[in-house]
Structure formats: C-alpha cells, structure tokens
Motif scaffolding. Structure first.
Motif, short mmCIF file in Angstrom:
data_model
loop_
_atom_site.label_atom_id
_atom_site.label_comp_id
_atom_site.label_asym_id
_atom_site.label_seq_id
_atom_site.Cartn_x
_atom_site.Cartn_y
_atom_site.Cartn_z
N LEU A 18 19.23 -15.35 89.62
CA LEU A 18 20.19 -16.42 89.42
C LEU A 18 20.06 -17.43 90.56
O LEU A 18 19.80 -17.04 91.69
N ASN A 19 20.27 -18.71 90.26
CA ASN A 19 20.30 -19.74 91.30
C ASN A 19 21.59 -19.65 92.11
O ASN A 19 21.60 -19.86 93.31
N SER A 20 22.69 -19.38 91.42
CA SER A 20 24.00 -19.28 92.05
C SER A 20 24.88 -18.39 91.17
O SER A 20 24.48 -18.03 90.06
N ASP A 21 26.05 -18.02 91.67
CA ASP A 21 26.96 -17.21 90.86
C ASP A 21 27.15 -17.89 89.50
O ASP A 21 27.23 -19.12 89.42
N ALA A 22 27.22 -17.08 88.45
CA ALA A 22 27.31 -17.63 87.09
C ALA A 22 28.59 -17.16 86.42
O ALA A 22 28.85 -15.96 86.35
N SER A 25 31.19 -16.63 79.59
CA SER A 25 32.17 -16.30 78.56
C SER A 25 31.64 -15.11 77.79
O SER A 25 30.45 -14.77 77.89
N ALA A 26 32.48 -14.48 77.00
CA ALA A 26 32.03 -13.37 76.17
C ALA A 26 30.90 -13.85 75.25
O ALA A 26 31.02 -14.90 74.62
N GLY A 27 29.80 -13.12 75.22
CA GLY A 27 28.66 -13.47 74.37
C GLY A 27 27.62 -14.35 75.03
O GLY A 27 26.56 -14.60 74.46
N ASP A 28 27.90 -14.82 76.24
CA ASP A 28 26.93 -15.66 76.96
C ASP A 28 25.79 -14.82 77.51
O ASP A 28 25.99 -13.68 77.95
N ALA A 29 24.60 -15.42 77.55
CA ALA A 29 23.45 -14.78 78.18
C ALA A 29 23.52 -14.98 79.68
O ALA A 29 23.99 -16.01 80.16
N VAL A 30 23.05 -13.99 80.43
CA VAL A 30 22.97 -14.13 81.89
C VAL A 30 21.89 -15.18 82.17
O VAL A 30 20.74 -15.01 81.76
N VAL A 65 25.62 -7.55 88.85
CA VAL A 65 26.82 -7.22 89.60
C VAL A 65 27.82 -8.37 89.49
O VAL A 65 27.55 -9.48 89.97
N PRO A 66 28.97 -8.11 88.86
CA PRO A 66 30.02 -9.13 88.83
C PRO A 66 30.63 -9.33 90.22
O PRO A 66 30.52 -8.47 91.09
N THR A 67 31.31 -10.45 90.41
CA THR A 67 31.92 -10.73 91.71
C THR A 67 33.21 -9.96 91.93
O THR A 67 33.71 -9.91 93.05
N SER A 68 33.77 -9.39 90.87
CA SER A 68 34.98 -8.58 91.00
C SER A 68 34.87 -7.35 90.10
O SER A 68 34.04 -7.31 89.20
N ILE A 69 35.71 -6.36 90.37
CA ILE A 69 35.70 -5.15 89.54
C ILE A 69 36.27 -5.51 88.17
O ILE A 69 37.39 -6.02 88.06
N THR A 127 32.28 -13.34 86.12
CA THR A 127 31.41 -14.11 87.01
C THR A 127 30.41 -13.15 87.62
O THR A 127 30.78 -12.08 88.11
N VAL A 128 29.13 -13.51 87.55
CA VAL A 128 28.05 -12.66 88.02
C VAL A 128 27.61 -13.14 89.40
O VAL A 128 27.40 -14.33 89.62
N ASP A 129 27.44 -12.20 90.32
CA ASP A 129 27.07 -12.48 91.70
C ASP A 129 25.56 -12.68 91.82
O ASP A 129 24.78 -11.77 91.57
#
Length: 142
Positions: A18-22, A25-30, A65-69, A127-129
């Motif tokens: 990833l370039n930055s945290d992303a 929404s539900a169904g979105d591709a990483v 890894v998401p930014t939160s649990i 949000t993905v770290d």
C-alpha cells in the motif's frame, strides 16, 4: 527432468504493498500497488485488481492489518467472483485479542493458459495499515 531444463524453471517474484493507509468500504478491494523494487514479472494492478500473467503457477501470500481491532474478513476473489477453493485461506480477524485471528492469507493460482485477475476484498468497512500490509507473489513456470 534434466539439470538444464530445471535451471530454466527459475521462479519470478513480485511484491505488492500500500502507498498509505487505505479506508475501505464493505466489498472494496485492498488497493495494492506493485513495489518499485520488483520488475520483469508482468504483474499489473488496477484499482486493487491484480492481473497475473499466463504461463505461470502463482503462489500468493498476504498480510493485512487494520489500524484498529475489528472483526473483518478479506476474501480472495478470482475474476470478480468469491473463490470457493480458497474460502478458508483469506485473512480473518475477530474482534478480540485472543487466538482466532489470522492476518496471514495464502492461495495458489494456476495461470497456464491465460491471464487471471485476483483481489482481496474486505467484508466490512475498515482502514488498512500500510506499514504492515503486503502481498507477495511467486510465479513458477508452467
């Protein structure tokens, strides 16, 4: 197989990140991108959809890894359809700090005849770290 034939079967490698945290929404591709340090593999990416070139068998391993649990699944999609073959090998995180979470996923794709599109999609908004998220592809000649 002779030594000369096996020597030509050198695998190729591609790292995506990833370039930055992303924020998804539900169904979105990483939204991974090809790391600038890897080249010559033929892998392309558009809007998180990874196109694997033909004539290879691809092993994919990912860490997300998401930014939160949060309770979230990241499932493998092949050609815009949820993969039933790899239904249990995506990333599955539960809303706890106990065992049961797995942020490492893996899959295998036989792309001998034509290109194949793959992606990892989130089951819920999160949000993905970027610091801890990657997708590694290793292609072995078919």
């Amino acid at each position: 197989m002779s030594y000369k034939a096996s020597a030509r079967m050198t695998p190729i490698f591609c790292l995506l990140r990833l370039n930055s945290d992303a924020t998804l929404s539900a169904g979105d591709a990483v939204p991974v991108i090809v790391d600038s340090g890897t080249s010559g593999h033929g892998v392309t990416v558009a809007s998180g959809v990874v196109t694997l070139p033909s004539a290879y068998q691809w092993f994919a391993q990912t860490q997300i890894v998401p930014t939160s649990i949060i309770s979230v699944d990241f499932d493998w999609y092949v050609g815009s359809t949820a993969s039933t073959t790899f239904a249990q090998t995506g990333v599955s995180l539960v809303n706890s700090t106990t065992s049961g979470s797995n942020n490492i996923g893996y899959a295998y794709f036989d792309v001998a005849m034509s290109t194949k599109n793959i992606e990892l999609r989130a089951s819920v908004a999160c949000t993905v770290d970027a610091s801890f998220t990657w997708l590694m592809l290793t292609g072995y000649p078919s």
